[in-house]
Design a protein around this motif. Structure first.
Motif, mmCIF file in Angstrom:
data_model
loop_
_atom_site.group_PDB
_atom_site.id
_atom_site.type_symbol
_atom_site.label_atom_id
_atom_site.label_comp_id
_atom_site.label_asym_id
_atom_site.label_seq_id
_atom_site.Cartn_x
_atom_site.Cartn_y
_atom_site.Cartn_z
ATOM 1 N N ARG A 259 4.082 1.674 -0.786
ATOM 2 C CA ARG A 259 4.853 1.834 -2.026
ATOM 3 C C ARG A 259 3.970 2.353 -3.158
ATOM 4 O O ARG A 259 4.370 3.234 -3.923
ATOM 5 C CB ARG A 259 5.488 0.502 -2.437
ATOM 6 C CG ARG A 259 6.683 0.096 -1.609
ATOM 7 C CD ARG A 259 7.447 -1.062 -2.237
ATOM 8 N NE ARG A 259 6.616 -2.201 -2.602
ATOM 9 C CZ ARG A 259 6.369 -3.259 -1.817
ATOM 10 N NH1 ARG A 259 6.874 -3.295 -0.588
ATOM 11 N NH2 ARG A 259 5.636 -4.257 -2.250
ATOM 12 N N THR A 260 2.749 1.811 -3.242
ATOM 13 C CA THR A 260 1.836 2.203 -4.312
ATOM 14 C C THR A 260 1.396 3.661 -4.155
ATOM 15 O O THR A 260 1.393 4.428 -5.121
ATOM 16 C CB THR A 260 0.617 1.266 -4.358
ATOM 17 O OG1 THR A 260 1.079 -0.077 -4.524
ATOM 18 C CG2 THR A 260 -0.327 1.633 -5.477
ATOM 19 N N TRP B 282 0.844 -1.208 0.000
ATOM 20 C CA TRP B 282 0.000 0.000 0.000
ATOM 21 C C TRP B 282 0.875 1.252 0.000
ATOM 22 O O TRP B 282 0.682 2.158 -0.812
ATOM 23 C CB TRP B 282 -0.920 -0.018 1.228
ATOM 24 C CG TRP B 282 -1.673 1.258 1.438
ATOM 25 C CD1 TRP B 282 -1.256 2.359 2.134
ATOM 26 C CD2 TRP B 282 -2.966 1.585 0.926
ATOM 27 N NE1 TRP B 282 -2.212 3.343 2.100
ATOM 28 C CE2 TRP B 282 -3.276 2.887 1.367
ATOM 29 C CE3 TRP B 282 -3.893 0.891 0.161
ATOM 30 C CZ2 TRP B 282 -4.472 3.521 1.057
ATOM 31 C CZ3 TRP B 282 -5.083 1.519 -0.152
ATOM 32 C CH2 TRP B 282 -5.366 2.818 0.298
ATOM 33 N N ARG C 164 4.217 5.947 -5.048
ATOM 34 C CA ARG C 164 4.429 5.995 -6.493
ATOM 35 C C ARG C 164 3.370 6.860 -7.181
ATOM 36 O O ARG C 164 3.684 7.720 -8.002
ATOM 37 C CB ARG C 164 4.416 4.586 -7.080
ATOM 38 C CG ARG C 164 4.794 4.561 -8.558
ATOM 39 C CD ARG C 164 4.618 3.210 -9.189
ATOM 40 N NE ARG C 164 3.181 2.964 -9.287
ATOM 41 C CZ ARG C 164 2.581 1.836 -8.938
ATOM 42 N NH1 ARG C 164 3.269 0.836 -8.462
ATOM 43 N NH2 ARG C 164 1.280 1.697 -9.059
#
Length: 86
Positions: A18-19, A16, A22
């Motif tokens: 990292r997403t 979650w 990004r």
């Protein structure tokens, strides 16, 4: 925007985080910070005005929204109707 997770112990929360990090790069005008769900729960009680937008997955969102509603005196604090089970 505050992204709430439990990345220190849950692999799904690591994904979650990292997403969200990004995707946030596509919106440089929006300030993003991350917070663990237990810290967020505490800050909702002690300093709720620190939050503008809280972004989280379903389970944490359900718990935190119930907490926020109880603080304001709504969900869970309303009088029961006579036909509702206790």
């Amino acid at each position: 925007m505050t992204s709430v997770d439990k990345a220190n112990v849950l692999e799904t929360s690591q994904l979650w985080r990292r997403t969200v990090t990004r995707v946030a790069k596509d919106y440089p005008d929006i300030k993003l910070d991350h917070m663990y769900v237990d810290a967020c729960a505490m800050h909702l009680i002690t300093n709720p005005t620190r939050f503008d937008v809280v972004l989280t997955e379903n389970l944490f969102g359900d718990i935190l929204s119930d907490e926020a509603a109880a603080i304001t005196g709504s969900l869970g604090m309303l009088a029961r109707r006579p036909w509702e089970a206790r």
